[in-house]
Write an enzyme that holds these catalytic residues in place. Sequence first.
Site, short mmCIF file in Angstrom:
data_model
loop_
_atom_site.label_atom_id
_atom_site.label_comp_id
_atom_site.label_asym_id
_atom_site.label_seq_id
_atom_site.Cartn_x
_atom_site.Cartn_y
_atom_site.Cartn_z
N LYS A 47 55.29 89.40 26.76
CA LYS A 47 55.78 90.01 27.99
C LYS A 47 56.66 89.03 28.74
O LYS A 47 56.60 87.81 28.55
CB LYS A 47 54.62 90.46 28.90
CG LYS A 47 53.67 89.36 29.36
CD LYS A 47 54.13 88.57 30.57
CE LYS A 47 53.09 87.52 31.00
NZ LYS A 47 53.63 86.58 32.02
N ASP A 99 46.16 89.09 33.12
CA ASP A 99 47.25 89.75 32.41
C ASP A 99 46.79 90.67 31.30
O ASP A 99 47.60 91.43 30.75
CB ASP A 99 48.20 88.71 31.81
CG ASP A 99 49.02 87.98 32.87
OD1 ASP A 99 48.94 88.36 34.05
OD2 ASP A 99 49.74 87.04 32.51
#
Length: 468
Positions: free
Chosen positions: A185, A310
């Site tokens: 990401k 996350d």
Amino acid sequence: MTVRIERARPSQVDALCAIERAAVQLFRGHPAWTAYAAMAIPPELLHGAVARGLVWVAMEQGEPVGFVWLDDDLGDEAVGIGELDVLPSHGRRGIGAALLEHACAWARAAGYRQVHLGTLVDVPWNAPFYAKHGFSVVDKRDPAFAEVLARDRENGFPDDLRVFMSRPLPPLAADEWSVWPAPAKLNLFLRITGRRPDGYHELQTVFRLLDWGDELRLRVRADGIVQREGELPGVPADEDITVRAARLLQTRAGITLGADIGIDKRIPMGGGLGGGSSDAATVLVALNHLWRAGLDEDALAKLGRQLGADVPVFVRGRSAWAEGIGERLQPIDLPRRHYVVLDPREHVPTAALFQAPELTRNAPRATISSFVSGETAENAFEPVVRARHPRVDAALEWLGGFGRAKLSGSGGCVFLETPSELRALSIAVRCPDAWSAQVAAGADRSMLHRSLARFQGAPQPGQVRHTT
């Protein structure tokens, strides 16, 4: 000589293009020669496939002598043979067969149920070769082949000699290895708006999932043991977040099965790209399926939050606007973009950044509209990292020569958004040797969720899928 098959590396793309051009010479005098001679593999497409782990090379004496390229744009159930070439000087030695079987074995482990390809019916190393390896001719009018057939006709391939073939792949047995992606990401911006009573910081960010990342291998065990296969520098097996994720799921769902876990690390560790969190999310999602644990996405995301802030975004599999400590997620649609992701190879300790007195902790709250307009684009950690980590600062300066370079997360990887893959590749190839550069595309739908859809659609061991 012994030929070894391994995943291709970006540095080999030129050599693979040369192999394809050499193999094309075998078609001199064939009706398809004009089309083959005029059409070479676009290096940028091959670069992208290599980055996603879809190309394997046959190596002899340290040099590539053949390669196979899989095309994953055919949907969730089928994968295609985009290219299979061997140097003519190395023909008739079984190298092509070994590459083909290796690719099909990976496709089966990845949950695909069919392998498709287009080839020539009258060339011995084309249709007859594939027929020996379980491929059968299928109707070229099938809508699945419409785009490829149209491209073939535009390029002048003789339609009467062009055939499409398919090979079914049997489902995996319960005790076989399966492979699952763990995407990286980027944080397209990151703002700290306050500090909570428990000491955690309130954040705002946009998580952008990529079509590139780690690959995990999983195998179900009947004895309840969870263990990692292989070494991961600096990470003892019992402390590995993937092992902890599997054991957490075991406990939460009351599972008596175990798992072997293997990790092919591509995401730089500690680079701000979410590698560990993504690996953990992949374990939760994949083992929830393989163990038939039955937890829904909300429950898995809640488990993921215990492992890291996350993890939930990777569990949910969508690029998202995030707030809180990163756990409050709102899916966001983002335009198609490609990214140059640069690793300056400098470790940036996140804890030290959060403790830095010069860190801005009380920025005004941003809005989605301010992000979309480009007004909100900063990373709160960037000034601190620039001052403390000269290699990251130098990487930002170099990449900034091509546009607006940014830090991802708490670093140390940096990235640049570009409108096209060709532009991203043209920058990446200039990357100084002291660093490494990767080109990836943004993905609104996670590679992990695409993989899960394949496995969910596959018949379970002991079941039979009826086809007409």
